[in-house]
Design a protein around this motif. Structure first.
Motif, PDB file in Angstrom:
ATOM      1  N   LEU A   1      -8.390  -3.387   0.480  1.00  0.00           N
ATOM      2  CA  LEU A   1      -8.940  -3.631  -0.855  1.00  0.00           C
ATOM      3  C   LEU A   1     -10.238  -4.444  -0.763  1.00  0.00           C
ATOM      4  CD1 LEU A   1      -8.704  -3.378  -3.907  1.00  0.00           C
ATOM      5  CD2 LEU A   1      -7.224  -5.419  -3.899  1.00  0.00           C
ATOM      6  N   ASP A   2     -10.266  -5.424   0.151  1.00  0.00           N
ATOM      7  CA  ASP A   2     -11.489  -6.212   0.334  1.00  0.00           C
ATOM      8  C   ASP A   2     -12.637  -5.319   0.795  1.00  0.00           C
ATOM      9  OD1 ASP A   2     -10.272  -8.541  -0.433  1.00  0.00           O
ATOM     10  OD2 ASP A   2      -9.779  -9.192   1.604  1.00  0.00           O
TER      11      ASP A   2
ATOM     12  N   ASP B   1       5.057   5.347 -12.712  1.00  0.00           N
ATOM     13  CA  ASP B   1       5.019   3.970 -13.217  1.00  0.00           C
ATOM     14  C   ASP B   1       4.051   3.108 -12.418  1.00  0.00           C
ATOM     15  OD1 ASP B   1       6.843   4.581 -15.164  1.00  0.00           O
ATOM     16  OD2 ASP B   1       8.574   3.900 -14.008  1.00  0.00           O
ATOM     17  N   GLU B   2       3.928   3.374 -11.090  1.00  0.00           N
ATOM     18  CA  GLU B   2       3.060   2.552 -10.248  1.00  0.00           C
ATOM     19  C   GLU B   2       1.599   2.665 -10.693  1.00  0.00           C
ATOM     20  OE1 GLU B   2       6.678   3.667  -7.893  1.00  0.00           O
ATOM     21  OE2 GLU B   2       5.268   4.691  -9.225  1.00  0.00           O
ATOM     22  N   ILE B   3       1.179   3.904 -11.060  1.00  0.00           N
ATOM     23  CA  ILE B   3      -0.202   4.079 -11.516  1.00  0.00           C
ATOM     24  C   ILE B   3      -0.380   3.458 -12.906  1.00  0.00           C
ATOM     25  CG2 ILE B   3      -1.972   5.764 -12.137  1.00  0.00           C
ATOM     26  CD1 ILE B   3      -0.942   7.588 -10.011  1.00  0.00           C
ATOM     27  N   LYS B   4       0.636   3.631 -13.761  1.00  0.00           N
ATOM     28  CA  LYS B   4       0.562   3.039 -15.099  1.00  0.00           C
ATOM     29  C   LYS B   4       0.371   1.524 -15.010  1.00  0.00           C
ATOM     30  CE  LYS B   4       3.298   6.425 -17.711  1.00  0.00           C
ATOM     31  NZ  LYS B   4       4.542   6.645 -18.477  1.00  0.00           N
ATOM     32  N   SER B   5       1.106   0.913 -14.075  1.00  0.00           N
ATOM     33  CA  SER B   5       1.044  -0.549 -13.965  1.00  0.00           C
ATOM     34  C   SER B   5      -0.328  -1.028 -13.518  1.00  0.00           C
ATOM     35  CB  SER B   5       2.107  -1.041 -12.971  1.00  0.00           C
ATOM     36  OG  SER B   5       1.796  -0.619 -11.651  1.00  0.00           O
ATOM     37  N   ALA B   6      -1.119  -0.128 -12.888  1.00  0.00           N
ATOM     38  CA  ALA B   6      -2.463  -0.505 -12.451  1.00  0.00           C
ATOM     39  C   ALA B   6      -3.415  -0.657 -13.635  1.00  0.00           C
ATOM     40  CB  ALA B   6      -3.012   0.528 -11.473  1.00  0.00           C
ATOM     41  N   ASN B   7      -3.100   0.015 -14.765  1.00  0.00           N
ATOM     42  CA  ASN B   7      -3.882  -0.118 -16.009  1.00  0.00           C
ATOM     43  C   ASN B   7      -5.373   0.156 -15.772  1.00  0.00           C
ATOM     44  OD1 ASN B   7      -4.135  -0.556 -18.779  1.00  0.00           O
ATOM     45  ND2 ASN B   7      -4.613  -2.737 -18.491  1.00  0.00           N
ATOM     46  N   LEU B   8      -5.659   1.283 -15.133  1.00  0.00           N
ATOM     47  CA  LEU B   8      -7.046   1.664 -14.856  1.00  0.00           C
ATOM     48  C   LEU B   8      -7.617   2.405 -16.059  1.00  0.00           C
ATOM     49  CD1 LEU B   8      -6.555   2.946 -11.195  1.00  0.00           C
ATOM     50  CD2 LEU B   8      -7.259   0.678 -11.951  1.00  0.00           C
ATOM     51  N   ILE B   9      -8.753   1.953 -16.581  1.00  0.00           N
ATOM     52  CA  ILE B   9      -9.296   2.548 -17.803  1.00  0.00           C
ATOM     53  C   ILE B   9     -10.735   3.015 -17.653  1.00  0.00           C
ATOM     54  CG2 ILE B   9      -7.739   1.296 -19.343  1.00  0.00           C
ATOM     55  CD1 ILE B   9      -9.977  -0.727 -19.812  1.00  0.00           C
ATOM     56  N   GLU B  10     -11.428   2.581 -16.575  1.00  0.00           N
ATOM     57  CA  GLU B  10     -12.825   2.945 -16.407  1.00  0.00           C
ATOM     58  C   GLU B  10     -13.011   3.760 -15.129  1.00  0.00           C
ATOM     59  OE1 GLU B  10     -15.255  -0.502 -16.429  1.00  0.00           O
ATOM     60  OE2 GLU B  10     -14.664  -1.128 -18.462  1.00  0.00           O
ATOM     61  N   LYS B  11     -13.914   4.713 -15.202  1.00  0.00           N
ATOM     62  CA  LYS B  11     -14.228   5.556 -14.051  1.00  0.00           C
ATOM     63  C   LYS B  11     -14.717   4.689 -12.884  1.00  0.00           C
ATOM     64  CE  LYS B  11     -17.059   9.564 -12.791  1.00  0.00           C
ATOM     65  NZ  LYS B  11     -18.034  10.567 -13.286  1.00  0.00           N
TER      66      LYS B  11
ATOM     67  N   GLN C   1     -12.871   2.495 -11.306  1.00  0.00           N
ATOM     68  CA  GLN C   1     -12.133   1.223 -11.274  1.00  0.00           C
ATOM     69  C   GLN C   1     -11.052   1.255 -10.203  1.00  0.00           C
ATOM     70  OE1 GLN C   1     -10.392   0.213 -15.033  1.00  0.00           O
ATOM     71  NE2 GLN C   1      -9.502  -1.715 -14.306  1.00  0.00           N
ATOM     72  N   LEU C   2     -10.935   0.136  -9.452  1.00  0.00           N
ATOM     73  CA  LEU C   2      -9.906  -0.005  -8.424  1.00  0.00           C
ATOM     74  C   LEU C   2      -8.733  -0.817  -8.969  1.00  0.00           C
ATOM     75  CD1 LEU C   2     -12.133  -0.944  -5.349  1.00  0.00           C
ATOM     76  CD2 LEU C   2     -10.865   1.200  -5.629  1.00  0.00           C
ATOM     77  N   SER C   3      -7.551  -0.508  -8.477  1.00  0.00           N
ATOM     78  CA  SER C   3      -6.378  -1.319  -8.823  1.00  0.00           C
ATOM     79  C   SER C   3      -6.284  -2.486  -7.850  1.00  0.00           C
ATOM     80  CB  SER C   3      -5.108  -0.477  -8.725  1.00  0.00           C
ATOM     81  OG  SER C   3      -4.772  -0.216  -7.361  1.00  0.00           O
ATOM     82  N   GLY C   4      -5.376  -3.377  -8.133  1.00  0.00           N
ATOM     83  CA  GLY C   4      -5.022  -4.371  -7.140  1.00  0.00           C
ATOM     84  C   GLY C   4      -4.052  -3.740  -6.158  1.00  0.00           C
ATOM     85  N   VAL C   5      -3.406  -4.553  -5.330  1.00  0.00           N
ATOM     86  CA  VAL C   5      -2.388  -4.038  -4.411  1.00  0.00           C
ATOM     87  C   VAL C   5      -1.098  -3.817  -5.206  1.00  0.00           C
ATOM     88  CG1 VAL C   5      -0.993  -4.536  -2.385  1.00  0.00           C
ATOM     89  CG2 VAL C   5      -3.429  -5.165  -2.418  1.00  0.00           C
ATOM     90  N   ILE C   6      -0.598  -2.591  -5.191  1.00  0.00           N
ATOM     91  CA  ILE C   6       0.599  -2.224  -5.959  1.00  0.00           C
ATOM     92  C   ILE C   6       1.767  -2.029  -4.998  1.00  0.00           C
ATOM     93  CG2 ILE C   6       1.599  -0.561  -7.572  1.00  0.00           C
ATOM     94  CD1 ILE C   6      -0.779  -2.018  -8.749  1.00  0.00           C
ATOM     95  N   LYS C   7       2.906  -2.669  -5.304  1.00  0.00           N
ATOM     96  CA  LYS C   7       4.101  -2.538  -4.455  1.00  0.00           C
ATOM     97  C   LYS C   7       4.770  -1.196  -4.739  1.00  0.00           C
ATOM     98  CE  LYS C   7       7.474  -4.172  -1.758  1.00  0.00           C
ATOM     99  NZ  LYS C   7       8.168  -2.894  -1.530  1.00  0.00           N
ATOM    100  N   LEU C   8       5.042  -0.435  -3.681  1.00  0.00           N
ATOM    101  CA  LEU C   8       5.766   0.827  -3.778  1.00  0.00           C
ATOM    102  C   LEU C   8       7.131   0.677  -3.121  1.00  0.00           C
ATOM    103  CD1 LEU C   8       2.923   3.298  -2.653  1.00  0.00           C
ATOM    104  CD2 LEU C   8       3.471   2.562  -4.976  1.00  0.00           C
ATOM    105  N   SER C   9       7.995   1.685  -3.302  1.00  0.00           N
ATOM    106  CA  SER C   9       9.307   1.632  -2.665  1.00  0.00           C
ATOM    107  C   SER C   9       9.189   1.736  -1.151  1.00  0.00           C
ATOM    108  CB  SER C   9      10.197   2.770  -3.193  1.00  0.00           C
ATOM    109  OG  SER C   9       9.593   4.029  -2.931  1.00  0.00           O
ATOM    110  N   GLY C  10       8.108   2.405  -0.682  1.00  0.00           N
ATOM    111  CA  GLY C  10       7.958   2.573   0.759  1.00  0.00           C
ATOM    112  C   GLY C  10       6.651   2.018   1.292  1.00  0.00           C
ATOM    113  N   GLY C  11       6.103   0.980   0.696  1.00  0.00           N
ATOM    114  CA  GLY C  11       4.855   0.424   1.190  1.00  0.00           C
ATOM    115  C   GLY C  11       4.038  -0.211   0.078  1.00  0.00           C
ATOM    116  N   TYR C  12       2.706  -0.210   0.257  1.00  0.00           N
ATOM    117  CA  TYR C  12       1.790  -0.813  -0.701  1.00  0.00           C
ATOM    118  C   TYR C  12       0.639   0.162  -0.938  1.00  0.00           C
ATOM    119  CZ  TYR C  12       4.416  -5.032   0.297  1.00  0.00           C
ATOM    120  OH  TYR C  12       5.438  -5.941   0.441  1.00  0.00           O
ATOM    121  N   ALA C  13       0.087   0.134  -2.150  1.00  0.00           N
ATOM    122  CA  ALA C  13      -0.928   1.124  -2.495  1.00  0.00           C
ATOM    123  C   ALA C  13      -2.078   0.498  -3.247  1.00  0.00           C
ATOM    124  CB  ALA C  13      -0.298   2.230  -3.349  1.00  0.00           C
ATOM    125  N   ILE C  14      -3.237   1.181  -3.109  1.00  0.00           N
ATOM    126  CA  ILE C  14      -4.424   0.872  -3.917  1.00  0.00           C
ATOM    127  C   ILE C  14      -4.828   2.180  -4.582  1.00  0.00           C
ATOM    128  CG2 ILE C  14      -6.814   0.092  -3.897  1.00  0.00           C
ATOM    129  CD1 ILE C  14      -6.006  -1.220  -1.104  1.00  0.00           C
TER     130      ILE C  14
END
Length: 623
Positions: A288-289, A327-337, A339-352
């Motif tokens: 992410l950095d 739900d994982e993408i919804k929780s990122a609340n991305l609204i602008e073209k 735009q990056l999410s923060g680090v999102i916890k998944l059942s099998g890892g972490y996602a951006i």
């Protein structure tokens, strides 16, 4: 390959396998019964609940499948409440079968992992574009089929488990290779034969009959010579096409439909996302950095993402609608073209996640769809008018049951009247199963003749309807001897000819087997035709069937047989030569696979029948 599956089902190996399956139920001590009780569920299968929501979803899926298959006829089916309820019952029956199969699979320790399910879905050809999985197509097809990704995944999981179960059932050596090899060799065997036909028709032409023979036959079989029941009917035919011609559609009608059905003409907003998936939180934060510093998202996804499928496309997840977002993408609340999410916890890892693009909502204008809506509204109005006419005519026919006069007035046109006809010669205009059933098996005819009542409305194919009345009836009668005499003469001559043909053909066969048939054939005025090579696979009639039952010729001497063709003629068979079939090992393997698949299918069906019989199934509310 095998003569038929029923023979195989009686084989010792299969009986042992089926006995083991049945023994499982005996040892478990389950005594099943089917009961019905109230409750907020559709059914309970050995204690496992099928919810009403599950039933409703299955019911909707089955309706969609039927609509795709039936097309315009689907609306007719929906108008029949009994048929709709039957669809619902079939949906529940399917769910019960799935539960029983799943329970038995668990008992055997069968399962399918999430990764296996995911891989199976990715490999399904209808979710692919240019040979690769297309997530947008996947979601679009599921939405169109009213399926959620979770429910579809469970169906795929069940299919995988069923394949394992089928593999177990077919894994036993049900058919021995030597047995299959013999069968395939017979299938490709060639036999050289010649045929000689003794015609029934020529013998029948020689027959003489007396009046006494004919009268005796009539006395014994007089009930076979009947004049069928005949009726005359009057009917009123109502046709939806007539209503369509008279319907008018106003601008107000079109505008009202457009407003009431605006979602049909709206393309929902879609968003395109990309993903980088990492194993640990620390790795995800590091990536992410890099992204925040301007690193190439697609390149990082291709190099570092643990989701190999999206990584192959630079992390691209495709276009999605808000309603189908995980739900994982919804929780990122991305609204602008961009735009990056923060680090999102998944059942099998972490996602951006990154929001790549946005397709705004598009609503088709009334101008663009006016013509289309006009046709829809006109059709709906015609249907409404058609059913209103049916109700009006039905009420009139019921209130004035002495004739069709009131119904004629309500319909606005005169009833039609037929000539005399019987059940085998229906006038084309009313030749529909439901109409015929009403006339001959309803309440329009009683033991005294025509009952003098009008029928209810009889719907035909959804776009036509009838009111029918039986005006007069001629009961079934026995045909007088003099009228039946010509027909009787033909029957008696044929019977005599058949007996004579049997005697003469059997006599010829015996002479042929003794090696003295040449003169006998000449005296009968027949001879064997040209040699024909036949194969077991292409046998098409009794003569070729019999030819393959004859023993192999020995010492240059032909073998002989007797059969009958479709016209009743006697066919003498001369078998001159047998060439064994040549079978490759590959063909043997193919036949074994086909045979075991047939047996496996049969055994799976037998298993499900036993599971259902021995299960405790409680029915709840299915309406």
């Amino acid at each position: 390959m095998m003569d038929n599956l029923r023979t195989a089902a009686n084989g010792p190996v299969l009986k042992i396998v089926l006995a083991l399956i049945i023994l499982t139920f005996v040892l478990t001590g389950v005594t099943g019964y089917l009961s019905s009780e109230g409750g907020n569920y559709a059914a309970k299968v050995n204690g496992q609940t099928i919810s009403r929501a599950q039933l409703e979803q299955a019911f909707q899926q089955d309706k969609i499948a039927l609509q795709d298959r039936l097309g315009d006829q689907f609306s007719t089916l929906l108008s029949d409440e009994q048929k709709v309820q039957q669809i619902r019952r079939n949906s529940l029956d399917r769910l019960i079968t799935v539960v029983l199969s799943d329970q038995y699979a668990r008992k055997l320790g069968l399962s399918a992992s999430d990764e296996q399910v995911k891989e199976e879905i990715r490999n399904l050809p209808f979710f692919q574009t240019d040979g690769k999985f297309d997530n947008n197509k996947y979601l679009t097809l599921l939405i169109g089929a009213n399926r959620s990704p979770d429910s579809f995944a469970e169906q795929v999981r069940q299919d995988l488990i069923n394949r394992q179960l089928m593999s177990i059932l077919t894994g036993s050596e049900i058919a021995l290779p030597t047995e299959i090899k013999q069968e395939t060799a017979l299938a490709f065997q060639e036999r050289t034969v010649r045929f000689a036909t003794l015609e029934l028709k020529s013998i029948e032409a020689q027959q003489k009959v007396t009046d006494k023979e004919l009268k005796n036959y009539y006395d014994v079989n007089s009930k076979s010579f009947t004049v069928p029941e005949k009726v005359k009917v009057s009917y009123i035919k109502m046709d939806a096409a007539d209503e369509l011609k008279s319907v008018t559609v106003s601008d107000a009608d079109i505008e009202k439909y457009y407003k009431n059905n605006l979602p049909q003409y709206t393309q929902i907003e879609q968003k395109k996302y990309s993903l980088v998936q990492l194993v640990s939180d620390a790795e995800a934060k590091s990536v992410l950095d890099e992204l925040k510093k301007g690193a190439d998202f697609s390149k990082l996804a291709a190099e570092k993402s643990t989701d190999k499928f999206s990584a192959q496309k630079g992390g691209d997840l495709g276009w999605m609608e808000e309603s189908s977002l995980p739900d994982e993408i919804k929780s990122a609340n991305l609204i602008e073209k961009g735009q990056l999410s923060g680090v999102i916890k998944l059942s099998g890892g972490y996602a951006i996640f990154r929001l790549d693009d946005i397709k705004p909502q598009i609503i088709k204008s009334l101008v663009d769809v006016r013509s289309e809506i006009g046709k829809i509204v006109k059709q709906e109005k015609a249907v409404d008018a058609f059913y209103a006419l049916q109700r009006k005519v039905s009420d009139a026919a019921a209130n004035d049951n002495e004739s069709l006069a009131a119904a004629e007035k309500a319909a606005g046109y005169k009833a039609m009247t037929t000539d005399w006809f019987d059940r085998d010669h229906i006038p084309a205009e009313i030749n529909f199963d439901s109409v015929v059933q009403t006339i001959f098996s309803g309440n329009l005819i009683d033991d005294k003749g025509a009952s003098g009542t009008n029928s209810d409305v009889i719907s035909v194919d959804g776009d036509r309807a009838f009111i029918v009345r039986v005006d007069d009836i001629k009961p079934e009668t026995i045909q007088p001897y003099e009228q039946a005499k010509t027909q009787i003469a033909e029957l008696v001559k044929r019977q005599k000819a058949e007996k004579q043909l049997q005697l003469e053909s059997e006599k010829l066969l015996a002479v042929l087997k003794e090696g003295k048939g040449e003169q006998a054939l000449k005296a009968a005025g027949i001879q064997f035709g040209v040699s024909t090579v036949i194969k077991h696979l292409s046998q098409t009639n009794q003569a070729t069937n019999v030819a393959f039952t004859l023993p192999h010729p020995k010492d240059g001497k032909s073998e002989y047989g007797l059969a009958q063709d479709g016209l009743g003629n006697a066919v003498l068979i001369q078998l001159d030569k047998v060439v064994p079939g040549s079978v490759s090992e590959e063909q043997v393997k193919q036949y074994i696979a086909e045979y075991q698949y047939q047996i496996g299918t049969f055994m799976l069906e037998s298993l499900m029948i036993n599971l259902r019989d021995d299960a405790e199934i409680k029915m709840g509310q299915i309406e």
